[in-house]
Every structure is written in C-alpha cells, then in structure tokens.
Motif scaffolding. Structure first.
Motif, PDB file in Angstrom:
ATOM      1  N   SER A 104       0.831  -1.199   0.000  1.00 52.30           N
ATOM      2  CA  SER A 104       0.000   0.000   0.000  1.00 52.30           C
ATOM      3  C   SER A 104       0.869   1.255   0.000  1.00 52.30           C
ATOM      4  N   GLY A 105       0.256   2.386  -0.353  1.00 56.38           N
ATOM      5  CA  GLY A 105       0.957   3.660  -0.290  1.00 56.38           C
ATOM      6  C   GLY A 105       1.865   3.953  -1.457  1.00 56.38           C
ATOM      7  N   THR A 106       1.513   3.487  -2.664  1.00 59.95           N
ATOM      8  CA  THR A 106       2.338   3.773  -3.835  1.00 59.95           C
ATOM      9  C   THR A 106       2.057   5.197  -4.334  1.00 59.95           C
ATOM     10  N   SER A 107       2.858   5.628  -5.294  1.00 61.40           N
ATOM     11  CA  SER A 107       2.673   6.964  -5.873  1.00 61.40           C
ATOM     12  C   SER A 107       1.820   6.931  -7.132  1.00 61.40           C
ATOM     13  N   ALA A 108       1.051   5.852  -7.313  1.00 58.71           N
ATOM     14  CA  ALA A 108       0.205   5.724  -8.494  1.00 58.71           C
ATOM     15  C   ALA A 108      -0.957   6.706  -8.450  1.00 58.71           C
ATOM     16  N   CYS A 109      -1.469   7.050  -9.619  1.00 57.89           N
ATOM     17  CA  CYS A 109      -2.645   7.908  -9.708  1.00 57.89           C
ATOM     18  C   CYS A 109      -3.885   7.146  -9.227  1.00 57.89           C
ATOM     19  N   PRO A 110      -4.916   7.832  -8.757  1.00 54.89           N
ATOM     20  CA  PRO A 110      -6.175   7.157  -8.417  1.00 54.89           C
ATOM     21  C   PRO A 110      -6.718   6.384  -9.626  1.00 54.89           C
ATOM     22  N   GLY A 111      -7.189   5.189  -9.363  1.00 55.67           N
ATOM     23  CA  GLY A 111      -7.740   4.371 -10.436  1.00 55.67           C
ATOM     24  C   GLY A 111      -6.691   3.719 -11.310  1.00 55.67           C
ATOM     25  N   CYS A 112      -5.438   3.673 -10.858  1.00 54.61           N
ATOM     26  CA  CYS A 112      -4.345   3.158 -11.699  1.00 54.61           C
ATOM     27  C   CYS A 112      -4.546   1.684 -12.047  1.00 54.61           C
ATOM     28  N   PRO A 113      -4.590   1.349 -13.322  1.00 50.29           N
ATOM     29  CA  PRO A 113      -4.773  -0.047 -13.712  1.00 50.29           C
ATOM     30  C   PRO A 113      -3.509  -0.878 -13.553  1.00 50.29           C
ATOM     31  N   GLU A 114      -2.330  -0.231 -13.568  1.00 51.88           N
ATOM     32  CA  GLU A 114      -1.089  -0.992 -13.416  1.00 51.88           C
ATOM     33  C   GLU A 114      -0.952  -1.532 -12.001  1.00 51.88           C
TER      34      GLU A 114
END
Length: 299
Positions: A17-27
């Motif tokens: 948890s707590g990645t820098s991905a955008c909200p809704g990131c499919p990756e």
C-alpha cells in the motif's frame, strides 16, 4: 473460470500500500494480480514507464518482489540473463519483464522480438494503456485509431499495432491476452504461463483514466467494456493452438457483439470521432476477429 476466491486470496500480494500511483491506476491492479498468479518465486524486470515511478524512491520499493529497473530496450536481455543465471544455480524462479506499450511496441520491440526468436525462458508482460502515459500521454504504436493524445490532438490516423498476433508469428510456446476487468481470466493465464518452458507473452489491457479521460472510479468497468464490445479479444495461443476465452466467445458472431459505441462513449479521448471514423474502428475490430476465426478454422 475455475479459480476460486479463496485460492486467489491465499496468493502473494505483488504490491504494498501507499504507492505513488494515480487514483484508479490499472497498473497497480495488474501488479497485485501478478503476485496472485505467480506467487513469491519470481523476479521482476521493470522497463522504464509508469511502474518505474509507482514503486517509489530507492532504496524503498512498493513492489513486494525482487525488482530490477532498466532502460526501455534492456528488459528482455536483462531477464534472459537472470533466467540463465538462476537455472545454473538450480533455482526455480520465474523471471518477468513488466513493460508498457511504448516499451514493447516501439522502443523495445527489437529486443522483445529477439527474446521471442531465441525462445528465452522468460515471461514478458505488456501492460497496455495505449500511450506513453508516464511522459505526458503521447501516442504510441499501440494507440488506437481516432484516439486523442498530446501528439495527436485531432485523433490518431493509424490503427493499433497488434502485438499479440506479432508474437504468435514468432512461433513462441505461449501467447495470451488479458484485461484488468477480468481478474480470474488474467490470473489463470499467469498460472498457466508459469508452467510453460520457453518464451511466454501476455498482453494486458490497462485503461488509464487520465489518458483515456474517464472517471478514475470506472477503470474496471472500462476494462470490461473493451472486452464486451469485442475491441479487446481475450484468447490463448498454446503450442500452436488458439482458444478464445469464455468472456470473448460472443464476439465470434458479429450479431451478438455489444456496440463499440458503448466503449467509446465513456472516454473523452474519442470525443471527436465522426460516424465515418467509428466505422473505420468497427472495420478494424471485424478484421481482427476474422483473423482469429481463420486461425481457429485452420487448426
């Protein structure tokens, strides 16, 4: 699909948890499913792209796996070397290349093709958001006709490069397509690929909310629509035999396909399509399915 919920939940979570991905990131979705399908005994080779940033700053890493970050064209060669090193040491480790569509269809295609031709014992995953999303949303060879990107403001003029069929043409043991909208299908294909000796290729559709211009809460829904409207076929090619996944069987008959407009209308990147351009996209979909049906007929 036969895979049960209990079996999925007992598998390794490939991302913390707590990645820098955008909200809704499919990756992130695809990475979590990767651990569910392959377990802990794997090494991840990440080709430059969104996933290079999502994992966070060194020395920390949000991917709950041993990870090597490499340049665009270096993924397959790095993975091949790792696979041979582990084999020499007698270790049963799955080496996975994780690359975006730009790193697979464009900049890294020669390296990908070389690994396929050598039949290197690696699993290559293309996570396809259909543009260079990490660097501003420029078009790639995998961007579909008519899609607006930062470098095609009037819509792309060419059709999408069909990497799965190109990989089949390399006569590799295993090729499959998947979508983050259908986790069971994707996870079962990962599990099957793990058992195959030689080069394995899985192409995963990963709709990007910010490049495709839809609500970030709708990522899974858009990924399902791509399959339901037959824009994105789900299939496996194993040892020379093609099979269509159950979620895509309705696409074999044009009369039972869901209208492509249902997929296009939820995305802002297609807002400038004319009726004639929609017909071009429909013809592209027809052509893809005619190729697949021809392959089925000639088995």
């Amino acid at each position: 699909m036969s895979l049960g919920l209990r079996e999925i939940l007992n598998k390794h979570n490939g991302i913390l948890s707590g990645t820098s991905a955008c909200p809704g990131c499919p990756e992130n979705m695809a990475m979590r499913m990767l651990g569910m399908g392959l377990g802990k005994d794997m090494v991840l080779v990440v080709v430059a792209g969104c996933s290079s940033v999502i994992q966070g700053n060194a020395p920390y890493n949000a991917y709950n796996l041993p990870t090597v970050n490499v340049a665009f064209a270096a993924g397959p060669a790095t993975a091949a070397g790792l696979a041979r090193a582990y084999k020499q040491r007698g270790k049963n480790v799955t080496v996975v290349v994780w690359a975006g569509d730009g790193g697979s269809a464009d900049i890294g295609f020669a390296s990908l093709s070389g690994a396929a031709e050598r039949n290197d014992n690696i699993l290559y995953l293309t996570v396809d958001n259909e543009a260079y999303m990490n660097s501003g949303g420029q078009r790639s060879g995998s961007t579909p006709f008519g899609a607006i990107t930062t470098t095609t403001p009037e819509g792309k003029k060419e059709n999408k490069k069909n990497l799965p069929l190109l990989m089949i043409a390399h006569n590799v043991p295993y090729v499959a397509t998947a979508s983050v909208g259908y986790p069971h299908d994707y996870i079962e294909k990962l599990k099957k690929a793990k058992q195959v000796e030689g080069f394995k290729y899985i192409h995963v559709l990963t709709p990007d909310p910010y490049g495709w211009l839809f609500d970030p809460s709708k990522t899974a829904e858009v990924a399902k629509l791509a399959v339901q409207t037959c824009y994105w076929p789900l299939f496996e090619y194993y040892n020379g035999k093609l099979s269509i996944s159950s979620e895509s069987l309705h696409c074999l008959d044009r009369r039972t396909r869901r209208p492509i407009r249902d997929f296009l209308s939820v995305q802002g990147r297609f807002k400038r399509l004319t009726e004639d351009q929609i017909k071009i996209l429909e013809q592209y979909i027809d052509n893809v399915w005619e190729k697949l049906k021809s392959m089925l007929d000639n088995q």
